[in-house]
Design a protein around this motif. Sequence first.
Motif, PDB file in Angstrom:
ATOM      1  N   TRP D  49      40.352  43.767  29.074  1.00 28.63           N
ATOM      2  CA  TRP D  49      40.355  42.589  29.953  1.00 28.63           C
ATOM      3  C   TRP D  49      40.366  42.998  31.433  1.00 28.63           C
ATOM      4  CZ3 TRP D  49      39.278  37.875  28.136  1.00 28.63           C
ATOM      5  CH2 TRP D  49      39.447  37.644  26.769  1.00 28.63           C
ATOM      6  N   ASP D  50      40.966  44.186  31.707  1.00 24.48           N
ATOM      7  CA  ASP D  50      41.020  44.624  33.111  1.00 24.48           C
ATOM      8  C   ASP D  50      39.621  44.896  33.677  1.00 24.48           C
ATOM      9  OD1 ASP D  50      40.890  46.688  31.212  1.00 24.48           O
ATOM     10  OD2 ASP D  50      41.553  48.178  32.677  1.00 24.48           O
ATOM     11  N   VAL D  51      38.718  45.333  32.816  1.00 29.44           N
ATOM     12  CA  VAL D  51      37.345  45.558  33.272  1.00 29.44           C
ATOM     13  C   VAL D  51      36.727  44.236  33.738  1.00 29.44           C
ATOM     14  CG1 VAL D  51      35.044  46.387  32.614  1.00 29.44           C
ATOM     15  CG2 VAL D  51      37.092  47.511  31.698  1.00 29.44           C
ATOM     16  N   LEU D  52      37.011  43.178  32.992  1.00 27.39           N
ATOM     17  CA  LEU D  52      36.496  41.866  33.378  1.00 27.39           C
ATOM     18  C   LEU D  52      37.156  41.390  34.665  1.00 27.39           C
ATOM     19  CD1 LEU D  52      36.333  40.117  29.890  1.00 27.39           C
ATOM     20  CD2 LEU D  52      34.455  41.071  31.232  1.00 27.39           C
ATOM     21  N   GLN D  53      38.467  41.640  34.767  1.00 27.83           N
ATOM     22  CA  GLN D  53      39.179  41.187  35.964  1.00 27.83           C
ATOM     23  C   GLN D  53      38.669  41.887  37.225  1.00 27.83           C
ATOM     24  OE1 GLN D  53      41.295  38.523  35.784  1.00 27.83           O
ATOM     25  NE2 GLN D  53      40.916  38.629  37.978  1.00 27.83           N
ATOM     26  N   GLU D  54      38.272  43.134  37.062  1.00 31.35           N
ATOM     27  CA  GLU D  54      37.780  43.900  38.223  1.00 31.35           C
ATOM     28  C   GLU D  54      36.301  43.629  38.544  1.00 31.35           C
ATOM     29  OE1 GLU D  54      38.728  47.940  37.241  1.00 31.35           O
ATOM     30  OE2 GLU D  54      40.869  47.449  37.120  1.00 31.35           O
ATOM     31  N   ALA D  55      35.620  43.001  37.616  1.00 28.47           N
ATOM     32  CA  ALA D  55      34.184  42.760  37.826  1.00 28.47           C
ATOM     33  C   ALA D  55      33.946  41.676  38.869  1.00 28.47           C
ATOM     34  CB  ALA D  55      33.530  42.361  36.504  1.00 28.47           C
ATOM     35  N   ASP D  56      32.861  41.831  39.622  1.00 27.81           N
ATOM     36  CA  ASP D  56      32.446  40.800  40.569  1.00 27.81           C
ATOM     37  C   ASP D  56      31.616  39.731  39.866  1.00 27.81           C
ATOM     38  OD1 ASP D  56      33.534  42.236  42.860  1.00 27.81           O
ATOM     39  OD2 ASP D  56      31.925  43.674  42.449  1.00 27.81           O
ATOM     40  N   ALA D  57      31.015  40.108  38.752  1.00 25.88           N
ATOM     41  CA  ALA D  57      30.194  39.174  37.977  1.00 25.88           C
ATOM     42  C   ALA D  57      30.347  39.483  36.493  1.00 25.88           C
ATOM     43  CB  ALA D  57      28.727  39.285  38.386  1.00 25.88           C
ATOM     44  N   ILE D  58      30.315  38.443  35.679  1.00 23.77           N
ATOM     45  CA  ILE D  58      30.383  38.606  34.218  1.00 23.77           C
ATOM     46  C   ILE D  58      29.190  37.887  33.596  1.00 23.77           C
ATOM     47  CG2 ILE D  58      31.763  38.240  32.133  1.00 23.77           C
ATOM     48  CD1 ILE D  58      34.259  38.023  33.904  1.00 23.77           C
ATOM     49  N   ILE D  59      28.444  38.619  32.781  1.00 24.46           N
ATOM     50  CA  ILE D  59      27.297  38.030  32.079  1.00 24.46           C
ATOM     51  C   ILE D  59      27.672  37.858  30.614  1.00 24.46           C
ATOM     52  CG2 ILE D  59      24.841  38.253  31.570  1.00 24.46           C
ATOM     53  CD1 ILE D  59      24.568  40.125  33.968  1.00 24.46           C
ATOM     54  N   PHE D  60      27.589  36.611  30.135  1.00 27.74           N
ATOM     55  CA  PHE D  60      27.986  36.290  28.763  1.00 27.74           C
ATOM     56  C   PHE D  60      26.776  36.273  27.834  1.00 27.74           C
ATOM     57  CE2 PHE D  60      30.903  33.725  31.542  1.00 27.74           C
ATOM     58  CZ  PHE D  60      32.074  34.404  31.279  1.00 27.74           C
ATOM     59  N   GLY D  61      26.910  36.841  26.643  1.00 29.76           N
ATOM     60  CA  GLY D  61      25.791  36.829  25.708  1.00 29.76           C
ATOM     61  C   GLY D  61      26.212  36.663  24.264  1.00 29.76           C
TER      62      GLY D  61
END
Lengths: 194, 194, 194, 194
Positions: D49-61
């Motif tokens: 989850w920390d990777v998502l929290q640190e991301a500037d953008a999240i692409i869902f698929g």
Amino acid sequence: MTKVAIVYHSGYGHTAKLAEAIAEGVTRGGAEVSLLKADDLTKPDEGPWDVLQEADAIIFGSPTYMGTATAVFQQFAEASSKIWFNQLWKDKLAAGFTISASASGDKAETLSRLATLASQHSMLWITPAVAKGYHAKGDDYDSAENRNGFYLGVGAFAPSDSAPEEFPHEPELETGRKLGERVAKAATRWMKGA
Amino acid sequence: MTKVAIVYHSGYGHTAKLAEAIAEGVTRGGAEVSLLKADDLTKPDEGPWDVLQEADAIIFGSPTYMGTATAVFQQFAEASSKIWFNQLWKDKLAAGFTISASASGDKAETLSRLATLASQHSMLWITPAVAKGYHAKGDDYDSAENRNGFYLGVGAFAPSDSAPEEFPHEPELETGRKLGERVAKAATRWMKGA
Amino acid sequence: MTKVAIVYHSGYGHTAKLAEAIAEGVTRGGAEVSLLKADDLTKPDEGPWDVLQEADAIIFGSPTYMGTATAVFQQFAEASSKIWFNQLWKDKLAAGFTISASASGDKAETLSRLATLASQHSMLWITPAVAKGYHAKGDDYDSAENRNGFYLGVGAFAPSDSAPEEFPHEPELETGRKLGERVAKAATRWMKGA
Amino acid sequence: MTKVAIVYHSGYGHTAKLAEAIAEGVTRGGAEVSLLKADDLTKPDEGPWDVLQEADAIIFGSPTYMGTATAVFQQFAEASSKIWFNQLWKDKLAAGFTISASASGDKAETLSRLATLASQHSMLWITPAVAKGYHAKGDDYDSAENRNGFYLGVGAFAPSDSAPEEFPHEPELETGRKLGERVAKAATRWMKGA
């Protein structure tokens, strides 16, 4: 006797309570009702799939979690894919209901998702026909049936900190009963016309 | 200075009132705002299309009539098809708002329709970010911002027999102001980053 | 004799051609068919509204322009709001079709919009039941019925530079005929069961 | 350096292949990319989850199964509900992609569902901006980018009996790369403007 099955997932009991109200409506409409948990139908080869196959109508229900039907409900939907492939539910009647912790809360997306599932199964979609809800100044939001104004299915409200004994409140349960009654009568008419 | 245009149709004045609140929010967010009527933009070669072309962000608004945006709004959308063909609005920011005479009233369909229009124009969709609304027992439905719980855009309520002076009521107007402010700030940030 | 009405808008003739194929299907299904233009039904007090009132089923059709049904179709939908208020189309059957210049082209949004309109009118939604379309490697995209895989209604394709004599092509016209036939038979069964 | 995370579920490998193409596009757009499986993010307290929290953008698929995103993807969405409650992803960029075994196959419903999820999280929705696809007679269906004409996200096709080595085919993979590139550049611009 006309047979109506209700398949639903309930996380905290509110959707179960609405499912039970819909079941009362089915009885009121003169049909036999089966209440099934989506939790028991997540695999294609386990669970009471025969009850669904024998039903003249299937009513789908799920809370709205993060904008659509739940993962458990979706497991059920995916488990129905062989049935879809063989179109075994073709010409059955279908309807839907959902609950979330706000008036809208993207419940429309869930109802649309349930109608899409039914359309893939070549079912006929039955709407609640509880038309207007709370829409004029003199109307009372707390006592109006279909108070939130959903048309494709029943969209009820349960606060995030409420118990199933409290919500959905009575007018929304009655909206559910009317959906159940309508589906029962429509299924009876549909079978009679065959 | 960042430029934000609001294009809306209003049948009875309620949507115009919400559009004005959103315009106040744009000003609060430090951007220049233009309020345009969809009625004046129903033909590709007439009306203030240059204002839209110069805008950094366009906010679309329409009442929900019979389940989606109005015919007048759709005339505007169709008149934008040459712009679409040439992708002239690409990379502008977009957002949306709607009103109907019930809590849901299929407003979600209208907001989805507005986001679809923006996506065809390759715009970036900005959400109101007024998150929770009325969702717990202690919340007051009448005073909660985003009380009906819409996320894709602003979904407000105006009883069918109300005057625009009465509805949308203040908390929903403030929800609109917040959308305007957010779009203004996002557009400024987006232009600054270019 | 069962009566089915088709109300459609056609901008360039492709949707009219699909409407005619659906009408052939209605005839094939043993019902009487009326083809009505939405253009003639944009005002509540003018046009052949009595034909719709007498119909057992109404099939709605519109091209997809900029992501949803056209302004002309929406004028018709808005003109039906008094009928909605009095729920005069309650229990009629409904179905829908659309066309755009790509495989998807947001036609799903239009079909959803048509089903929403029907649900506001408390109608029963009939799906085409032409299930699979083009979905396996051996399938031929050009000859498959329902080649684009729509389930809620018929979604056909007409290139932006094609004539109505060319598109929709035969397999999609046949998909339309099947929808018409299915609606005719379902309406007959539904009326017989009353 | 701008960070973009891709969270996806893949049942048979086709969605994974598209996710990898999108990741290539992110790299092409100058951002750092993380490919995460929704399968590893089905519980709120386990997984990256920390990777998502640190991301500037999240692409869902997600693939489209029976009309919407899969149960595994929905488990991820539900596991993000605490994040939603605290609005921890607010102002991140978002985008989406899906695959099914037909041209439409109700992929539009899945893309809408992904945009709804992003809007609940108060994210900004980035569209692929690969505009026209296959829409004129002279176009070649097999070689056109965005050949099926989706606008809200990338909607690709994989026959039900194909291997991930075969489908999505190259033009749809390139459509995916363009989405990744666009999200990377938009996120860089968005962060620079802060």
